[in-house]
Design a protein around this motif. Structure first.
Motif: not given
Length: 111
Positions: A57, A61, A64, A70, A90
Motif C-alpha cells: 500500500t 500511494r 498513484l 483505491v 482510501f
C-alpha cells in the motif's frame, strides 16, 4: 515499516491463520516488484486484497495518479484500523464481496 507491524501481522496470523496467510508482511523487495509491474499512467481504480500492514500500500500511494480511487479489503480488524489511520483517503472494507457493489456505485455501467 513501523517496528510494531511485524508483531501486528503475527498476532493476526495467530488469531486466524486461515485468513492471514503469512506470519510476516511482504518484504520491501516483493512490494517493489509488484508495484513496478503496474502501468500507473493507466490506473483509475485499484483494489488491494489483504493489504495487511501496508507493505505494498505504501508504494501504491507513492505511484498513484491523483484522480485514482483505491479500495483496501482487509479482514483483520486491527490491521484495517491501522491502515485507516495511515491512509484516510482510501476506501476500506472488511470483505472483498463488496467490490462489485462499490464499483457499481462509482461506475454505474459496471455490474
Amino acid at each position: 515499516m513501523k517496528t510494531f507491524e511485524p508483531l501486528l501481522f503475527l498476532q493476526g496470523f495467530l488469531r486466524n491463520p486461515k485468513r492471514v496467510g503469512s506470519v510476516l508482511p511482504s518484504s520491501k523487495y516483493l512490494a517493489k516488484k509488484i508495484v513496478q509491474s503496474v502501468r500507473w499512467d493507466e490506473v483509475r481504480t485499484i483494489a488491494e486484497l489483504g493489504p495487511g500492514t501496508g507493505a505494498i500500500t505504501r508504494l501504491i500511494r507513492s505511484h498513484l495518479p491523483k484522480s485514482a480511487t483505491v479500495f483496501l479489503f482487509e479482514r483483520d480488524p486491527k490491521m484495517r484500523s491501522n491502515l485507516k489511520k495511515t491512509y484516510p483517503e482510501f476506501m476500506f472494507h472488511s470483505n472483498a464481496l463488496s467490490i462489485k457493489k462499490d464499483q457499481s456505485r462509482i461506475y454505474p455501467s459496471v455490474g
